[in-house]
Design a protein around this motif. Structure first.
Motif, mmCIF file in Angstrom:
data_model
loop_
_atom_site.group_PDB
_atom_site.id
_atom_site.type_symbol
_atom_site.label_atom_id
_atom_site.label_comp_id
_atom_site.label_asym_id
_atom_site.label_seq_id
_atom_site.Cartn_x
_atom_site.Cartn_y
_atom_site.Cartn_z
ATOM 1 N N MET A 188 -7.781 -32.823 16.112
ATOM 2 C CA MET A 188 -7.867 -33.732 17.247
ATOM 3 C C MET A 188 -8.330 -35.123 16.797
ATOM 4 S SD MET A 188 -6.642 -32.361 19.868
ATOM 5 C CE MET A 188 -7.050 -33.744 20.954
ATOM 6 N N LEU A 189 -9.200 -35.201 15.795
ATOM 7 C CA LEU A 189 -9.625 -36.497 15.266
ATOM 8 C C LEU A 189 -8.436 -37.235 14.642
ATOM 9 C CD1 LEU A 189 -13.078 -35.600 13.635
ATOM 10 C CD2 LEU A 189 -12.680 -36.932 15.727
ATOM 11 N N LYS A 190 -7.542 -36.492 13.973
ATOM 12 C CA LYS A 190 -6.335 -37.103 13.394
ATOM 13 C C LYS A 190 -5.426 -37.642 14.497
ATOM 14 C CE LYS A 190 -6.336 -34.011 9.371
ATOM 15 N NZ LYS A 190 -5.629 -32.894 8.690
ATOM 16 N N ILE A 191 -5.286 -36.875 15.587
ATOM 17 C CA ILE A 191 -4.433 -37.314 16.693
ATOM 18 C C ILE A 191 -5.047 -38.535 17.380
ATOM 19 C CG2 ILE A 191 -3.501 -36.648 18.949
ATOM 20 C CD1 ILE A 191 -3.285 -33.787 17.862
ATOM 21 N N GLN A 192 -6.368 -38.549 17.545
ATOM 22 C CA GLN A 192 -7.042 -39.702 18.143
ATOM 23 C C GLN A 192 -6.876 -40.942 17.277
ATOM 24 O OE1 GLN A 192 -11.026 -38.249 18.697
ATOM 25 N NE2 GLN A 192 -10.416 -36.789 20.285
ATOM 26 N N THR B 142 -4.657 -36.720 24.165
ATOM 27 C CA THR B 142 -6.026 -36.562 23.652
ATOM 28 C C THR B 142 -7.021 -35.959 24.634
ATOM 29 O OG1 THR B 142 -6.568 -38.850 24.305
ATOM 30 C CG2 THR B 142 -5.741 -38.506 22.059
ATOM 31 N N ASP B 143 -6.750 -36.025 25.911
ATOM 32 C CA ASP B 143 -7.751 -35.609 26.907
ATOM 33 C C ASP B 143 -7.375 -34.264 27.529
ATOM 34 O OD1 ASP B 143 -9.855 -35.513 28.636
ATOM 35 O OD2 ASP B 143 -9.079 -37.022 30.038
ATOM 36 N N GLU C 63 -8.450 -29.667 27.195
ATOM 37 C CA GLU C 63 -9.250 -28.614 26.579
ATOM 38 C C GLU C 63 -8.392 -27.868 25.554
ATOM 39 O OE1 GLU C 63 -11.715 -24.522 27.751
ATOM 40 O OE2 GLU C 63 -10.784 -25.755 29.326
ATOM 41 N N VAL C 64 -8.788 -27.936 24.313
ATOM 42 C CA VAL C 64 -8.033 -27.314 23.229
ATOM 43 C C VAL C 64 -8.357 -25.829 23.132
ATOM 44 C CG1 VAL C 64 -7.658 -27.281 20.732
ATOM 45 C CG2 VAL C 64 -7.942 -29.460 21.921
ATOM 46 N N LYS C 65 -7.305 -25.031 22.992
ATOM 47 C CA LYS C 65 -7.463 -23.598 22.764
ATOM 48 C C LYS C 65 -6.664 -23.218 21.522
ATOM 49 C CE LYS C 65 -8.120 -22.488 27.653
ATOM 50 N NZ LYS C 65 -7.625 -21.700 28.817
ATOM 51 N N THR C 66 -7.306 -22.492 20.634
ATOM 52 C CA THR C 66 -6.692 -22.155 19.346
ATOM 53 C C THR C 66 -5.454 -21.278 19.526
ATOM 54 O OG1 THR C 66 -8.862 -22.259 18.313
ATOM 55 C CG2 THR C 66 -7.133 -21.154 17.073
ATOM 56 N N SER C 67 -4.441 -21.535 18.713
ATOM 57 C CA SER C 67 -3.223 -20.718 18.736
ATOM 58 C C SER C 67 -3.513 -19.312 18.221
ATOM 59 C CB SER C 67 -2.141 -21.358 17.862
ATOM 60 O OG SER C 67 -1.818 -22.646 18.313
ATOM 61 N N ALA D 227 -1.908 -24.541 24.504
ATOM 62 C CA ALA D 227 -2.960 -25.561 24.629
ATOM 63 C C ALA D 227 -3.581 -25.868 23.268
ATOM 64 C CB ALA D 227 -4.035 -25.098 25.606
ATOM 65 N N SER D 228 -2.812 -25.653 22.197
ATOM 66 C CA SER D 228 -3.323 -25.928 20.857
ATOM 67 C C SER D 228 -3.477 -27.432 20.647
ATOM 68 C CB SER D 228 -2.383 -25.352 19.801
ATOM 69 O OG SER D 228 -1.179 -26.098 19.745
ATOM 70 N N SER D 229 -4.173 -27.802 19.597
ATOM 71 C CA SER D 229 -4.472 -29.212 19.347
ATOM 72 C C SER D 229 -3.211 -30.061 19.161
ATOM 73 C CB SER D 229 -5.372 -29.339 18.114
ATOM 74 O OG SER D 229 -4.785 -28.680 17.006
ATOM 75 N N THR D 230 -2.158 -29.494 18.571
ATOM 76 C CA THR D 230 -0.949 -30.279 18.275
ATOM 77 C C THR D 230 0.176 -30.108 19.298
ATOM 78 O OG1 THR D 230 -0.055 -28.499 16.898
ATOM 79 C CG2 THR D 230 -1.399 -30.185 15.799
ATOM 80 N N GLN D 231 0.012 -29.216 20.269
ATOM 81 C CA GLN D 231 1.142 -28.875 21.132
ATOM 82 C C GLN D 231 1.608 -30.053 21.985
ATOM 83 O OE1 GLN D 231 3.183 -26.671 20.815
ATOM 84 N NE2 GLN D 231 3.687 -25.477 22.611
#
Length: 346
Positions: A72-76, A95-96, A98-102, A146-150
């Protein structure tokens, strides 16, 4: 007014059987990879098959801890760099949330399991019982809505999808494919089909990035001019290189290929295949005449990794048709040649 009592349309014994299956911790229930069947597997066997794939160091790496925060820091950082190219809604969307792990799971490929097929042919029943077939494989799926990159993957898919229509072999769907089939063909005509071995996991990141850059350079007008090439390529690299997930409470990272489950994967794979086909069209005249080259270019059609050609070339029909896998940058590409084997380096 009191709610009306709803009568179940499932007999009690069937309902009870379903509940028993649901609560049984010794089994795993999955839909088959193809065909619509339901497969009930021994949990330990399913776990062993999954781990046998995840322990392949060519494709996966075990992690000490979850990396969603770093991703998420990379995406920000990416969105901050290109904030002038993104709308407020797009910035918030990326960026905004709730992230859920795949999570990783596998779909059993019962259609490719000889033991299962042999038992199906022998059995006159709607189900078969077969313990731990030796040749059963799983199709790896990494599910993370809801993964970080989706969300970044979804935006890239929207941006890149128009390029697919520029791929010469592109087929949109089954109805589109039917439009390519000639109304009449000579009696000797062959309808030949192929597919690519493990397309998603076999595309190296560098090949994928090269392919996307090729299509962007060739058809920049198909891309919304708000999005520069660097934003697309940097964003795509984040999606490809940060595909982490959980299986059996352990963290893993996919280090090669793209995940079957991320939004941009089909578009990405289609463009990579199209890029390799463009290379093929360029080298065909070195071996065959221009008429043959043009015939291949016009008649070779593909939906993702499913390739097809209507073959009515007399020279091919009069010769032994030889199928060869051309290994190109680790992607297994299938084409047909005549007489002696012809291997082309793409």
């Amino acid at each position: 007014m009191a709610d009306k009592k709803v009568t179940s349309n499932i007999p009690h014994n069937q309902y009870q059987a379903m509940q028993n299956l649901k609560s049984d911790q010794t089994i795993v229930i999955k839909s088959a990879d193809k065909g619509g069947a339901i497969v009930i597997m021994d949990r330990e066997h399913y776990k062993e098959m999954s781990l046998s794939q995840l322990q392949d160091n060519q494709f996966y790496k075990k992690l000490e801890q979850n990396t969603d925060r770093q991703t998420m820091l990379k995406i920000q950082k990416l969105t901050k760099k290109y904030q002038g190219n993104l709308t407020k809604n797009e910035l918030e969307y990326l960026t905004d949330f709730e992230v859920k792990t795949s999570h990783f799971y596998g779909l059993p490929k019962i259609h490719k399991c000889k033991e299962i097929q042999e038992n199906v042919n022998k059995c006159n029943s709607t189900y078969i019982k077969l313990l731990r077939p030796n040749d059963l494989k799983l199709r790896p799926i990494i599910a993370g809505p809801a993964s970080s990159t989706q969300r970044l993957s979804n935006l890239l898919d929207i941006i890149l999808k128009p390029l697919c229509t520029k791929v010469t072999s592109y087929v949109r769907d089954d109805m589109d494919f039917l439009n390519y089939i000639p109304q009449t063909v000579p009696r000797e005509t062959l309808l030949v089909s192929f597919d690519v071995t493990s397309l998603y996991t076999n595309i190296t990141h560098e090949l994928g990035i090269e392919a996307i850059k090729y299509w962007w350079d060739k058809y920049p007008e198909e891309i919304d001019d708000r999005f520069p090439a660097n934003f697309i390529l940097e964003g795509l690299r984040i999606v490809l290189e940060n595909n982490d997930f959980l299986f059996d409470d352990e963290n893993y990272l996919q280090i090669k290929g793209t995940a079957m489950g991320t939004k941009v994967a089909p578009t990405y794979a289609c463009l990579v295949m199209g890029f390799l086909e463009e290379k093929l069209y360029n080298v065909l005249p070195e071996t065959f005449d221009l008429d043959f080259t043009q015939y291949i270019k016009e008649n070779w059609k593909r939906y993702l990794d499913d390739c097809c050609i209507v073959n009515d070339i007399p020279e091919l029909l009069e010769s032994d048709i030889i199928f060869h896998c051309l290994q190109s940058t680790e992607v297994c590409f299938v084409y047909l040649w005549i007489d002696d084997p012809v291997f082309v380096t793409l």
